[in-house]
Design a protein around this motif. Structure first.
Motif, PDB file in Angstrom:
ATOM      1  N   VAL A 263       0.844  -1.201   0.000  1.00 41.72           N
ATOM      2  CA  VAL A 263       0.000   0.000   0.000  1.00 41.72           C
ATOM      3  C   VAL A 263       0.879   1.251   0.000  1.00 41.72           C
ATOM      4  O   VAL A 263       0.638   2.207  -0.753  1.00 41.72           O
ATOM      5  N   THR A 332       0.094  -5.562  -5.151  1.00 42.92           N
ATOM      6  CA  THR A 332      -1.375  -5.514  -5.203  1.00 42.92           C
ATOM      7  C   THR A 332      -1.790  -4.156  -5.753  1.00 42.92           C
ATOM      8  O   THR A 332      -0.936  -3.298  -6.043  1.00 42.92           O
ATOM      9  N   TYR A 334      -3.948  -2.420  -3.850  1.00 39.75           N
ATOM     10  CA  TYR A 334      -4.495  -1.790  -2.647  1.00 39.75           C
ATOM     11  C   TYR A 334      -3.900  -0.405  -2.432  1.00 39.75           C
ATOM     12  O   TYR A 334      -2.690  -0.194  -2.552  1.00 39.75           O
ATOM     13  N   TYR A 337      -6.209   0.882   3.779  1.00 38.18           N
ATOM     14  CA  TYR A 337      -6.447  -0.179   4.773  1.00 38.18           C
ATOM     15  C   TYR A 337      -6.987   0.466   6.039  1.00 38.18           C
ATOM     16  O   TYR A 337      -6.717   1.628   6.339  1.00 38.18           O
ATOM     17  N   PHE A 349      -8.371  -4.350   3.569  1.00 38.11           N
ATOM     18  CA  PHE A 349      -7.682  -3.636   2.488  1.00 38.11           C
ATOM     19  C   PHE A 349      -8.652  -3.329   1.346  1.00 38.11           C
ATOM     20  O   PHE A 349      -9.596  -4.081   1.091  1.00 38.11           O
ATOM     21  N   ALA A 350      -8.378  -2.229   0.661  1.00 42.62           N
ATOM     22  CA  ALA A 350      -9.256  -1.818  -0.441  1.00 42.62           C
ATOM     23  C   ALA A 350      -8.447  -1.159  -1.549  1.00 42.62           C
ATOM     24  O   ALA A 350      -7.411  -0.532  -1.300  1.00 42.62           O
ATOM     25  N   GLU A 351      -8.970  -1.291  -2.782  1.00 42.38           N
ATOM     26  CA  GLU A 351      -8.324  -0.684  -3.941  1.00 42.38           C
ATOM     27  C   GLU A 351      -8.862   0.712  -4.210  1.00 42.38           C
ATOM     28  O   GLU A 351      -8.133   1.577  -4.713  1.00 42.38           O
ATOM     29  N   HIS A 356     -13.006   1.333   0.540  1.00 43.24           N
ATOM     30  CA  HIS A 356     -12.414   1.689   1.836  1.00 43.24           C
ATOM     31  C   HIS A 356     -13.498   2.167   2.810  1.00 43.24           C
ATOM     32  O   HIS A 356     -13.498   1.783   3.988  1.00 43.24           O
ATOM     33  N   ASN A 359     -15.320  -0.729   4.100  1.00 47.83           N
ATOM     34  CA  ASN A 359     -14.517  -1.431   5.103  1.00 47.83           C
ATOM     35  C   ASN A 359     -14.557  -0.730   6.460  1.00 47.83           C
ATOM     36  O   ASN A 359     -14.574  -1.368   7.514  1.00 47.83           O
TER      37      ASN A 359
END
Length: 368
Positions: A263, A332, A334, A337, A349-351, A356, A359
């Motif tokens: 990240v 990744t 990502y 987080y 975790f998110a792209e 996000h 999450n």
């Protein structure tokens, strides 16, 4: 005929007298030899006996490579044996001299030869009084200073002056530290976290030098391509340790170190602010339980909410695991987080920012 016999008889008298004298002399010599041998025997037997016993221990120092005779003389000087030569012959007779170990020994007068030899053969040396210092992973310089005060008699001010000036200190890793006034503590992140033992009388400088040497040793255990990996990403060792320190302060679950490193790497590529809470926490004397919006607005080159790129330097002493993660990030997409609130201390975790936000909402639900 009678006259001749009388003459012969008179002639034999001197011979008999000489024989008697010779026998007498031989007898005296034999008695002297026996007496001398007996005296020598008594002397040796006495020398083989222990000296008078006492409860007072005596310190014996056996230098590295000392001969049997040197050891024997040390024991005689300290009053533990009566005769060094006899002790040396005893060692030869018992074939024991080759296994005696160097070191400092405590022995008591009255010990037998066998007991002293056994002690030195086993290397039962006096254990030196040691200073033990444990530096936990992720500790800052100021936390380390407090730990030194807690665990030793060393001065925190002397320690802080050393790590801020680095006067007289050398090392491969610290040679990469840039000359920047923005760095809070010059050696922050370079004191490798571990448990160290020092002889009594060691100083703050001994401690700092050892921790710096340990970092160099740990870096030497990394895969052969680690420096090439840094060059590919345009990172210096100083920047790598900075990333490692961020990972150390952000991650608890080992499996997530490389993910968080990924990240950070992705955000740096996109020139996005890292927005890492740990960099803001670094600005306080003690970490806060919770950061508020006003905290995120504090003007500092370490505040990764207000500044893009990496902070000026490490914010803590990273572990080898975090160093490896900093060098080899997980590839990744990502960019975000958030910490789970379920007690596991893991992350979601998110792209994308939309993912996000979901999450964050999911994390808050686990709290309830």
């Amino acid at each position: 005929m009678e006259e001749r016999l009388e003459q012969e008889s008179e002639g034999n008298k001197p011979k008999r007298s000489k024989l008697k004298v010779t026998l007498l002399i031989l007898g005296i010599l034999l008695l002297l030899i026996i007496g001398t041998a007996g005296g020598v025997g008594l002397y040796v037997a006495n020398a083989l006996q222990p000296v008078s016993a006492t409860d007072q221990e005596v310190r014996v120092s056996i230098p590295q490579g000392a001969s049997s005779l040197q050891i024997a003389k040390e024991l005689e000087t300290k009053g533990l044996i009566k005769n060094s030569s006899i002790f040396t012959y005893y060692l030869k007779a018992k074939k024991q001299g080759s296994k005696l170990q160097a070191g400092e020994y405590n022995m008591k007068p009255g010990m037998s030869f066998e007991a002293m030899i056994d002690k030195m053969n086993k290397g039962e040396t006096v254990k030196e009084e040691m200073i033990r210092v444990t530096i936990p992973e992720g500790y800052t310089i100021e936390q380390i200073a407090a730990k030194l005060v807690e665990q030793t008699s060393w001065s925190s001010s002397v320690f802080l002056q050393l790590v801020d000036t680095a006067n007289g200190l050398q090392g491969e890793a610290i040679a990469t530290i840039p000359d920047s006034k923005n760095i809070k503590h010059h050696l922050e992140g370079y004191l490798f976290p571990e448990t160290y033992e020092f002889k009594k009388g060691s100083t703050e400088q001994d401690f700092v030098e050892r921790t710096l040497q340990q970092l160099d040793k740990k870096l030497a255990t990394l895969p052969a391509d680690w420096k090439d990996k840094l060059k590919e990403r345009g990172l210096s060792v100083h920047q790598m340790l900075t990333i490692a320190s961020l990972i150390e302060r952000e991650v608890v679950v080992d499996e997530e170190r490389a993910l968080v490193s990924g990240v950070i790497n992705n955000r740096l590529k996109k020139n996005m602010p890292l927005q890492i809470d740990a960099t803001v926490q670094y600005l306080f004397d003690k970490p806060k339980e919770r950061l508020f919006e006003k905290d995120l607005q504090i003007q500092s080159p370490y505040n990764t909410y207000l500044n893009t790129g990496l902070p000026p330097g490490p914010i803590a002493s990273p572990s080898l695991a975090s160093i490896k993660a900093a060098i080899y990030p997980e590839e990744t997409k990502y960019l975000f987080y958030v910490t789970k609130k379920d007690g596991t201390k893991g992350h979601l975790f998110a792209e994308t920012f939309e993912e996000h936000k979901k999450n964050i909402a999911a994390s808050k639900k686990t709290t309830n």
